[in-house]
Design an enzyme around this catalytic site. Sequence first.
Site, mmCIF file in Angstrom:
data_model
loop_
_atom_site.group_PDB
_atom_site.id
_atom_site.type_symbol
_atom_site.label_atom_id
_atom_site.label_comp_id
_atom_site.label_asym_id
_atom_site.label_seq_id
_atom_site.Cartn_x
_atom_site.Cartn_y
_atom_site.Cartn_z
ATOM 1 C CG ASN A 1 5.224 18.669 30.683
ATOM 2 O OD1 ASN A 1 4.401 19.091 31.487
ATOM 3 N ND2 ASN A 1 6.031 19.465 30.026
ATOM 4 C CE LYS B 1 9.575 21.803 23.970
ATOM 5 N NZ LYS B 1 10.482 21.561 25.089
ATOM 6 C CB CYS C 1 4.956 21.391 27.210
ATOM 7 S SG CYS C 1 5.714 22.924 27.722
ATOM 8 C CG LEU D 1 5.253 28.527 32.784
ATOM 9 C CD1 LEU D 1 4.735 28.800 31.384
ATOM 10 C CD2 LEU D 1 6.039 29.719 33.290
ATOM 11 C CG ASP E 1 14.741 37.804 23.123
ATOM 12 O OD1 ASP E 1 13.977 36.991 23.668
ATOM 13 O OD2 ASP E 1 14.996 37.772 21.898
HETATM 14 C C1 UDX Z 1 1.504 22.079 29.690
HETATM 15 C C2 UDX Z 1 1.544 21.706 31.191
HETATM 16 O O1 UDX Z 1 0.220 21.791 31.738
HETATM 17 C C3 UDX Z 1 2.506 22.597 31.944
HETATM 18 O O2 UDX Z 1 2.607 22.166 33.296
HETATM 19 C C4 UDX Z 1 3.882 22.511 31.278
HETATM 20 O O3 UDX Z 1 4.826 23.322 31.931
HETATM 21 C C5 UDX Z 1 3.783 22.894 29.807
HETATM 22 O O4 UDX Z 1 2.808 22.047 29.162
HETATM 23 P P1 UDX Z 1 0.268 23.915 28.216
HETATM 24 O O5 UDX Z 1 0.848 23.194 27.037
HETATM 25 O O6 UDX Z 1 0.349 25.384 28.263
HETATM 26 O O7 UDX Z 1 0.935 23.368 29.567
HETATM 27 O O8 UDX Z 1 -1.292 23.568 28.295
HETATM 28 P P2 UDX Z 1 -2.249 22.523 29.022
HETATM 29 O O9 UDX Z 1 -3.340 23.286 29.649
HETATM 30 O O10 UDX Z 1 -1.537 21.565 29.865
HETATM 31 O O11 UDX Z 1 -2.872 21.773 27.752
HETATM 32 C C6 UDX Z 1 -2.073 21.052 26.831
HETATM 33 C C7 UDX Z 1 -2.928 20.403 25.785
HETATM 34 O O12 UDX Z 1 -3.681 19.343 26.341
HETATM 35 C C8 UDX Z 1 -3.959 21.334 25.133
HETATM 36 O O13 UDX Z 1 -3.993 21.095 23.749
HETATM 37 C C9 UDX Z 1 -5.275 20.959 25.791
HETATM 38 O O14 UDX Z 1 -6.368 21.193 24.956
HETATM 39 C C10 UDX Z 1 -5.049 19.466 25.999
HETATM 40 N N1 UDX Z 1 -5.868 18.919 27.094
HETATM 41 C C11 UDX Z 1 -5.647 19.316 28.369
HETATM 42 C C12 UDX Z 1 -6.840 17.978 26.809
HETATM 43 O O15 UDX Z 1 -7.047 17.591 25.647
HETATM 44 N N2 UDX Z 1 -7.573 17.459 27.842
HETATM 45 C C13 UDX Z 1 -7.378 17.833 29.135
HETATM 46 O O16 UDX Z 1 -8.083 17.303 30.014
HETATM 47 C C14 UDX Z 1 -6.398 18.798 29.410
#
Ligand code: UDX
Length: 439
Positions: free
Chosen positions: A206, A261, A258, A151, A30
Amino acid sequence: MKIAVAGTGYVGLVTGVCLAEHKHFVTCVDIDDKKVALMKAGISPIYEPGLEELLAKNIERLNFSTEYKEAYKDADVIFIGVGTPEKQDGSANLSYVYGVVEQIAGSIEKDCVVVVKSTVPIGTNDKIEEMIKSRLVHDVNVYVASNPEFLAQGTAVRDTLHASRIVIGVEEPYAGEVLKEVYKDFDAPIVVTNRKSAEMIKYASNDFLALKISFINEIANLCEIIGADIEDVAHGMGYDNRIGNRFLNAGIGYGGSCFPKDTKALHWLANFHDNELKTIKAAIDVNENQKLKLIKKSRKYFDSFKGLNVAVLGLTFKPGTDDLREAPTLVNIPIMLEDGANIKAWDPVGVDNFKKIYHDEITYCNTIEDTIKEADVCFIFTEWDEVKEFDLTKYNRLMRKPIILDGRNCYDLISVKKANLTYDSIGRETVNSLEYSLA
Ligand code: UDX
């Protein structure tokens, strides 16, 4: 194997630590020497459950450094896990990735496989290969492979050690064999494709999940109008295993590093090829509106926030992380402040990051009780366990007016009615026990 990982954010650090757990020797690189010093001392610079313990457990096989040349020169495999943030126009900013690529080309002294874990637009792996080969200083063979990560923050360690799948995108069988060796002890099915397909699997996965959330949010909004209940609807839909019961939680919209974006980047890429992705555009638009859903609902109870005591529970984009990227609070809190609200906020881990944006404008509390004391209204933005398990009778006892606007459907309506609250959530009946104005 001797592995180097470029970048120690959520992707890079979790990857490095999990590779060390499976007996590889890993150097994480890093540019930030303060972060490097922390990691050397066994401290994780990011909040991620289980990561620090795993880092400490494998510290013998882990090295952290700012000296990229040293780390890359004789590595068998180099993972690129630096960020690809969104540019103003929605496309992905690849400057960090390309910066690392230049460093790799100038450093490697033996044959190696360069693995792109960062989420990059389809076709970027080909460009990376061209760049490295054209800038090599030593006469070595380099293979470039795409290996996207899936992840989620908060469960990143488990998602890596027990991944749903490991996707390997290669153009030569040799690179595929090396990566299979890297992952031989991981508990996950391996999918080998060409590089562009691997890059697309990441975006399509995603974007599909983002679409699923926007879809259920639109259905939730309609449920409110026609008198159906989104929790029951999602429950009933989820039994169909072609649909599945996950990612059907209606709420105040998706945030994080994720979904926002990656939906915009794929939409941008498709437009660039004159081929608009209409479903993805809809997912983005629905999400933007959804983030304002509670503010719109609040207008039923008061015209302005001026002079109101507002309690905010949860600042991060989801529980289990201190990450604020694209969190709904970043859209809602400025509107409330602008309108003259007095805000008290609580979050178990997100406060330090939030203070970097709003320091004095908000009062930060250590307990939910202190946050809601004397409040005229309470907004719930993140479904932390502490919020879900909170004694509902306290809202009535401590708030000036127990009006709860819940963007994450934390409570069941029967309990809410018993506690005599006025409660507006997403896709469900409004409970107005105390009959505040529903103008
Ligand atoms: C996500 C993907 O799950 C992961 O596989 C990818 O590599 C990166 O993006 P992350 O952003 O860490 O991961 O969180 P995630 O648990 O997927 O939730 C993303 C957003 O969706 C959150 O704001 C969550 O509150 C929202 N969400 C998720 C909902 O509003 N409803 C749901 O049923 C699930």
